[in-house]
Design an enzyme around this catalytic site. Structure first.
Site, PDB file in Angstrom:
ATOM      1  N   LYS A 194       0.870  -1.075  -0.248  1.00  0.00           N
ATOM      2  CA  LYS A 194      -0.258  -0.390   0.291  1.00  0.00           C
ATOM      3  C   LYS A 194       0.897   1.503  -0.279  1.00  0.00           C
ATOM      4  O   LYS A 194       1.856   0.758   0.233  1.00  0.00           O
ATOM      5  CB  LYS A 194      -1.040   0.352   1.204  1.00  0.00           C
ATOM      6  CG  LYS A 194      -2.107   1.467   1.197  1.00  0.00           C
ATOM      7  CD  LYS A 194      -2.636   0.860   2.234  1.00  0.00           C
ATOM      8  CE  LYS A 194      -3.239   2.496   2.880  1.00  0.00           C
ATOM      9  NZ  LYS A 194      -4.368   2.646   4.019  1.00  0.00           N
ATOM     10  N   LYS A 247      -2.605  -1.548  -3.425  1.00  0.00           N
ATOM     11  CA  LYS A 247      -3.505  -0.483  -4.138  1.00  0.00           C
ATOM     12  C   LYS A 247      -2.566   0.840  -3.599  1.00  0.00           C
ATOM     13  O   LYS A 247      -1.093   0.819  -2.728  1.00  0.00           O
ATOM     14  CB  LYS A 247      -4.202  -0.043  -2.535  1.00  0.00           C
ATOM     15  CG  LYS A 247      -4.633   0.947  -1.903  1.00  0.00           C
ATOM     16  CD  LYS A 247      -5.527   0.443  -0.923  1.00  0.00           C
ATOM     17  CE  LYS A 247      -6.406   1.818  -0.556  1.00  0.00           C
ATOM     18  NZ  LYS A 247      -6.325   1.932   1.249  1.00  0.00           N
TER      19      LYS A 247
HETATM   20  C1  PBG Z   1      -7.925   3.169   5.528  1.00  0.00           C
HETATM   21  C2  PBG Z   1      -8.314   3.220   4.159  1.00  0.00           C
HETATM   22  C3  PBG Z   1      -7.296   4.213   3.394  1.00  0.00           C
HETATM   23  C4  PBG Z   1      -8.099   3.945   1.460  1.00  0.00           C
HETATM   24  C5  PBG Z   1      -8.496   2.568   1.847  1.00  0.00           C
HETATM   25  N1  PBG Z   1      -7.668   2.536   3.512  1.00  0.00           N
HETATM   26  C6  PBG Z   1      -6.988   5.796   3.252  1.00  0.00           C
HETATM   27  C7  PBG Z   1      -5.609   5.755   3.362  1.00  0.00           C
HETATM   28  O1  PBG Z   1      -5.024   5.017   3.302  1.00  0.00           O
HETATM   29  O2  PBG Z   1      -5.217   7.308   3.942  1.00  0.00           O
HETATM   30  C8  PBG Z   1      -7.925   4.294   0.554  1.00  0.00           C
HETATM   31  C9  PBG Z   1      -9.219   3.574  -0.459  1.00  0.00           C
HETATM   32  C10 PBG Z   1      -9.858   4.576  -1.608  1.00  0.00           C
HETATM   33  O3  PBG Z   1      -8.953   5.653  -1.457  1.00  0.00           O
HETATM   34  O4  PBG Z   1     -10.292   4.260  -2.497  1.00  0.00           O
HETATM   35  N2  PBG Z   1      -5.956   3.545   5.989  1.00  0.00           N
END
Ligand code: PBG
Length: 322
Positions: A194, A247
């Site tokens: 991520k 992601k």
């Molecule tokens: C929580 C989380 C996030 C997303 C999914 N889980 C936001 C982040 O890390 O700031 C993002 C999902 C999206 O942008 O659709 N940590």
């Protein structure tokens, strides 16, 4: 002179016969946002078609998803009260646990994956407990709290846990803890790769989870790093993850393929909020053929190596595939 390539493109039948990648309704997970209160649903400006819903509305929505053929959701919570450690999500009657129970009461077979993080629940908006000395997220305290949160979700009936906080050691912590508490049958989908991406902007509006100070670069990955991306996913596999995730997806298809070439675990691609919002807006202004670009975009994630696609387009694409 025809060569093999054009001979196999002369009509739709032969093109379909040699088609290497197809999207199916089985591929998609739909993110849902439950918000505390009674208000039906609220549309969020930066993500047209995506809503914050109250518990009752979420249950109704699940009925509609089942009718379309969507089989799984990824659940996020927006609590009424936040504090510096995010206590709301660690209590037995947390918003998420009440939501899971309400959905399961009506649709016991519906597959609920819960996002496991603290950014929606902490007053500072970071993904864990802040360290008094450094001001950064304290890894090990956050691990402890993550297990508590996971057990709350599982007791309520969650089918799968998806930790997204990017703490080191999270998979081993959850796997050991879940096994000890009688949840060895529950899979973990790790947000294993991520990135600290700018594509999450609209999500943070929906989930009300933007950090008040700083950014997430002390725990999320540098978007420039390809070798490290593979390392982190393989580390999570070694710690016991059942599914690996990349992601965002669209700008990271190379990473999906790298991981695919190095693991036999299923891979999920998270087609994130910024990717969704860009397409929505371009479609709205008639700049592109929205349906065709959506299909092509989601297909590219599958072609890259993902077998699961988490996307806000899930309803639209599944209706298209009907
Ligand atoms: C929580 C989380 C996030 C997303 C999914 N889980 C936001 C982040 O890390 O700031 C993002 C999902 C999206 O942008 O659709 N940590």
């Amino acid at each position: 002179m025809y060569k093999r390539f054009r001979r196999l493109r002369t009509n739709k039948t032969i093109r379909d016969l040699v088609c290497e990648t197809k999207l199916s309704k089985d591929d998609f997970v739909y993110p849902l946002f439950v918000k505390e209160g009674r208000f039906d649903k609220i549309e969020v400006a930066s993500m047209p078609g995506v809503y914050q819903m109250d518990i009752e509305t979420i249950v109704k929505e699940c009925g509609e998803l089942i009718a379309i053929g969507i089989k799984a959701i990824l659940l996020f919570g927006i609590p009424e009260k936040k504090d510096n450690i995010g206590s709301e999500c660690m209590g037995e009657y947390s918003l998420i646990s009440r939501t899971i129970r309400a959905i399961k009461q009506k649709y016991p077979e519906f597959y609920i994956i819960t996002d496991l993080c603290f950014c929606e629940y902490t007053s500072h908006g970071h993904c864990g407990v802040l360290d008094d000395k450094t001001g950064q997220v304290n890894n090990d305290k956050t691990l402890e709290n993550s297990l508590t949160q996971a057990l709350v979700h599982l007791k309520a009936g969650a089918n799968m846990i998806a930790p997204s906080g990017m703490m080191d050691g999270i998979i081993a912590t959850l796997r050991n803890g879940m096994d000890k508490h009688g949840y060895s049958h529950i899979p973990i989908m790790s947000y294993s790769t991520k990135f600290a991406s700018a594509f999450y902007g609209p999500f943070r509006d929906v989930a009300q989870s933007a950090p008040d100070k700083g950014d997430r670069k002390t725990y999320q990955m540098d978007v420039a790093n390809r070798a490290e991306a593979l390392e982190e996913s393989l580390e999570d596999e070694a710690q016991g993850a059942d599914i690996l995730m990349v992601k965002p997806a669209l700008s990271f298809l190379d990473i999906i393929r790298d991981i695919k070439n190095n693991t036999n675990l299923p891979i999920a691609a998270y087609n994130v909020s910024g990717e969704y919002a860009m397409l929505k807006l371009a479609g709205k202004h008639g700049l592109i053929d929205y349906d065709k670009v959506m299909y092509e975009k989601l297909l590219s994630m599958k072609r890259a190596g993902a077998s699961i696609i988490i996307t806000y387009h899930a309803k639209e694409i599944c209706e298209m595939l009907n």
